[in-house]
Design a protein around this motif. Sequence first.
Motif, short mmCIF file in Angstrom:
data_model
loop_
_atom_site.label_atom_id
_atom_site.label_comp_id
_atom_site.label_asym_id
_atom_site.label_seq_id
_atom_site.Cartn_x
_atom_site.Cartn_y
_atom_site.Cartn_z
N ARG A 177 0.82 -1.22 0.00
CA ARG A 177 0.00 0.00 0.00
C ARG A 177 0.84 1.25 0.00
O ARG A 177 0.40 2.31 -0.45
CB ARG A 177 -0.90 0.02 1.25
CG ARG A 177 -2.20 -0.66 1.04
CD ARG A 177 -3.12 -0.41 2.20
NE ARG A 177 -3.54 0.98 2.30
CZ ARG A 177 -4.24 1.47 3.31
NH1 ARG A 177 -4.56 0.69 4.32
NH2 ARG A 177 -4.60 2.72 3.33
N GLY A 210 -8.27 1.64 6.22
CA GLY A 210 -8.08 0.90 4.98
C GLY A 210 -8.58 1.64 3.75
O GLY A 210 -9.07 1.03 2.81
N VAL A 211 -8.46 2.98 3.73
CA VAL A 211 -8.85 3.72 2.51
C VAL A 211 -7.61 4.32 1.88
O VAL A 211 -6.61 4.59 2.55
CB VAL A 211 -9.88 4.84 2.80
CG1 VAL A 211 -11.14 4.25 3.40
CG2 VAL A 211 -9.31 5.91 3.70
N ASP A 212 -7.64 4.51 0.55
CA ASP A 212 -6.48 5.00 -0.18
C ASP A 212 -6.58 6.48 -0.50
O ASP A 212 -5.64 7.08 -1.01
CB ASP A 212 -6.31 4.22 -1.50
CG ASP A 212 -5.83 2.80 -1.23
OD1 ASP A 212 -5.08 2.61 -0.24
OD2 ASP A 212 -6.22 1.89 -1.98
N MET A 218 -6.19 6.77 7.60
CA MET A 218 -6.38 6.09 6.31
C MET A 218 -5.89 4.65 6.41
O MET A 218 -6.51 3.72 5.89
CB MET A 218 -5.59 6.80 5.21
CG MET A 218 -6.25 8.07 4.69
SD MET A 218 -5.07 9.09 3.76
CE MET A 218 -4.86 8.09 2.29
N TYR A 219 -4.75 4.49 7.09
CA TYR A 219 -4.19 3.15 7.20
C TYR A 219 -5.11 2.26 8.02
O TYR A 219 -5.42 1.13 7.64
CB TYR A 219 -2.79 3.23 7.84
CG TYR A 219 -2.03 1.96 7.66
CD1 TYR A 219 -1.80 1.46 6.37
CD2 TYR A 219 -1.56 1.23 8.73
CE1 TYR A 219 -1.12 0.28 6.18
CE2 TYR A 219 -0.87 0.04 8.55
CZ TYR A 219 -0.66 -0.43 7.27
OH TYR A 219 0.01 -1.60 7.08
#
Lengths: 811, 312
Positions: free
Chosen positions: A324, B182-184, B178-179
């Motif tokens: 990621r 779990g969003v980008d 965000m981490y």
Amino acid sequence: MPDLLLELFSEEIPARMQAKAADDLRRMVTDKLVAEGLVYEGAKAFATPRRLALTVHGIPVRQPDLKTERRGPKIGAPDAAVQGFLKATGLTSLDEAKIQRDPKGDFYIALIEKPGRDAIDVLAEILPVIIRTFPWPKSMRWGARSGKPGSLSWVRPLHAITATFGLETEEPDVVKFSVDGIEAGQTTYGHRFMAPSAISVRRFEDYEAKLKAAKVILDPQARKDIIFADAKELAFAQGFELVEDQVLLDEVSGLVEWPVVMMGSFEAEYLAIPDEVIRATIRNNQKCFVVKDPKTGKLTNKFVLTANIEATDGGKVIVAGNERVIRPRLSDAKFFYETDLKTKLEDRLPKFEQIVFHEKLGTQAARIKRIERLAAEIAPLVGADVAKAKRAAHLAKADLLTEVVGEFPEVQGLMGRYYAKAQGEDDSVAAACEEHYKPQGPADRVPTDPVSVAVALADKIDTLVGFWAINEKPTGSKDPYALRRAALGVIRLIAENRLRMSLASALRQSLLLHHRTFSLKEADSINSDLANESFPQGEAFVDFSANVLEFFRKSVWERCVPETARSLAGAIAKRFNDGGDAPFTEMYEWARAAQTVSFAMTKIRIDEIILDERPEVLREMIVDAENFALSFHGSTLEDLLAFFADRLKVQLREQGARHDLVDAVFALGDQDDLLMIVRRVEALGKFLDSDDGKNLLAGTKRASNILSIEEKKDKRTFDGAPDAALYSLSEEKALAKAIGEVKAEASAAVAKEDFAAAMSAMAKLRPPVDAFFDKVRVNDDDPKVRENRLKLLNEIRSATRAVADFSKIQD
Amino acid sequence: MDASLPAHMRPERSFQGFILALQRFWAEQGCVILQPYDMEMGAGTFHPATTLRALGPKPWNAAYVQPSRRPKDGRYGENPNRMQHYYQFQVIMKPSPPNLQELYLKSLAAIGIDSAVHDIRFVEDDWESPTLGAWGLGWECWCDGMEVSQFTYFQQVAGFECAPVAGELTYGLERLAMYVQGVDRVYDLNFNGREGDAKVTYGDVFLQAEQEYSRHNFEYADTAMLFEQFKMAEAACRKYLDAGWREGGNRKQHLLALPAYDQCIKASHVFNLLDARGVISVTERQSYIFRVRELAKACGEAWIHTEAGGAA
């Protein structure tokens, strides 16, 4: 004999400092032990992110006893002297002193025995001092104690000290000391996450084993081996190959105590980015290795990460997390790369007008123009196409303004090549964008494509000449502009490509180009003063005027003059119209300026006429003007050539050439063709390895020795041709004849640059020289004959100077 | 993590829950929980609760959220994680406690980062703020290869040695959230932890602001006014500093350190705006940074002559 175990347990030590710190710890402790008379058998130091550790084995239990003698007063000396002696030596009475007899009389001697101390006590004394004076590159204070002066400085907060000393067979003792409130003991801690509990350790062997059980690999080399082997294995298992990277491996092994190697991947679409950019992205930002496909040699969409824990989920979250992070990084890189491709390299150049290369050497744009012109001058000498060399020089620096190079400076040049290729430039031009930076160091590859060579030489010479002209030369260890490296680069480019070119004339060209930059800069400032009428008034105008006149003197041959002359003429006219009440000196200076301007204007006009009618006359005048311009730069060129000679000597010596042979060739003077110097040294070396060479050298030396003795005696030299009529012996005649022949033959060979042939010609001198010394007595009773024979000896010396100054060669 | 929390308050579901979890954790460590300082600033470090309180001998433990403005980082709301306005969570503990690293790791656990499955690392990062005349040593803290916090032991602030040393933690809240969520894309963060119609995203709250301020910072900010404001803030700072000194008995005291420092913060932010507008050349840039640093140093000197600065 007992062993020492020392561990300094702290918060995370920067990876780049660990190896040196371990080394410093070992050196400092063992040096101090030896200084204290404790000679040890062996020592080894280790570092992890959280600890420095040292084991020293085979330390004596005690220091040896020291016996010293101390001489006291004479027998019968005054009581005060005797009392002082007793006090200083600790004796209770003179009965304990010996008496020593010597020519000056009888003296009391005290025998002082200093018993050795226990090694553990010595350690307790030296270790805290070493900790307090440890040479971290950067250290810090922390915690409540940092409020008081004298608190400990360490690289990061220090938490625990383990220090034990003892025999293998026994329970060791703790070395008792404390530093800044931290008591030395025998408690350390395991892995931060997997085994954080306290561990009690005895000595190095159980220490290392217990740490391993607590998920800490103490030895950095062992961690490197694990990472390297596992990374290779992971790549291999998928049919790929790890891209090895020693520097990264060193760093990564300093970031983990328990390396766990895993493989992640990224979207294949990012493989459209050049491999080097992918690698720089993944390596610099994420400290991960990249992987290539052995079939194509290209990167694959995999990377190898090194975690510090065995995660309870087998590492899934860690791999996913790293992926990621890498994804947006690559996405940025791809965006940068694609954005870069939208702008042609030449369209970036105007921006260089705003970027100062060096305050005194002008903008990057000026520098690029100089390199372009110099590359065009050099191109024919190195077999490069002039137009391509110019084009390459024109574009070579443009990638500095691209997004990718802004992000990853280490791919400068390389990106230029990619972008040049992408916009359809010639292969050589694209290659030169990358290769003109080469060679970067003694191990770097030297480019061979003539276009690259021309631009690489121009780039480096421009730098060297520029900094020499503004007197920013390397001194001692200071070489902020890497000028030594640039000079070595020039030498290697010339020598390894076997190029014939006069270095002096290339340097001269470059200095003229720099002179033009200097003139343009001055012209700019004068023009803007004139345009703003911001020149000083009254008396102060004298200085301004003097500057302007000096400028005209220096740059009258330059194209920057017409504009300046025109604006100055305008200013003069205006000043005479409005300046009725100006002081005399100012108006006088204006009048003088007017005179110079009219001269400059006339000259410009005349130049134009001559250029049309008789260009060769103008060319000659330009040569005069150039010489005049160069006269403003003192001994810059000579100094720089001497610097090149020094670097060449260093280079030849490093390649194994004898330094005396290098000196022997340089002693000939006027050597600015580097390749010829190299070839002479090579040929000379070969010649002197042969018997002929050795004997000729011996003969030449003998001649030189005799000459120098006799020259001293007579206080004169024996130059000039010998008189053939005075030869009486056949050996004399034979030598004279041989010298004549050899001189001619050797000079002819040298003219053809065939140094091997010149040396063979020299070899012919050997028999007549040997025969001469065998049969002929130089110091004949007849002074005329003696003088003539000395002149003949001098001829031997001068004949050999066709190839080298033999007197500089050592036996 | 507190298992009794309702779903919409959980740090992995809700940005505000995430902030509250951090505040609660540090409150339990004895920190005073402050609210953001009411001025524009580039980082939580500028808050007087850090810059000034880091100086002097008195113990000080505080934690707070600070909106941070970096005009140059504006991307018109188009970049997934770069913004001209974002939140920092700042913790300062003076003197630095011996277990600060452990406390930090526990705070990560409190927001849902489990050190048994995540790879958490302390990677060298020396911190230096040229505008504040400050430096310290520490790390950037990595979680699975991502930088999530800065950890610094302050050695010097405003040109003065820190005695004792303060430990400073800075969490980049959006990035961490965000981490954890779990969003980008930052604008997809769930702000209030609700679902369906009741859900408010970070984008709902801030996207328009990012677009408007990016326009402002790069295109419209009134540079003539800003140049003037810089001069005025600098002059006011000097004026308050000069006016604040009192000689009493054998010791000097300062009575206006905080108002003077406000003007230093102001000057720094105005400089950042001018820089974003591209009207400051490379050489001028250095001189502006120097001017702000001189103000910061003078404010630091004033501060150590106040009661909270340890003079009394």
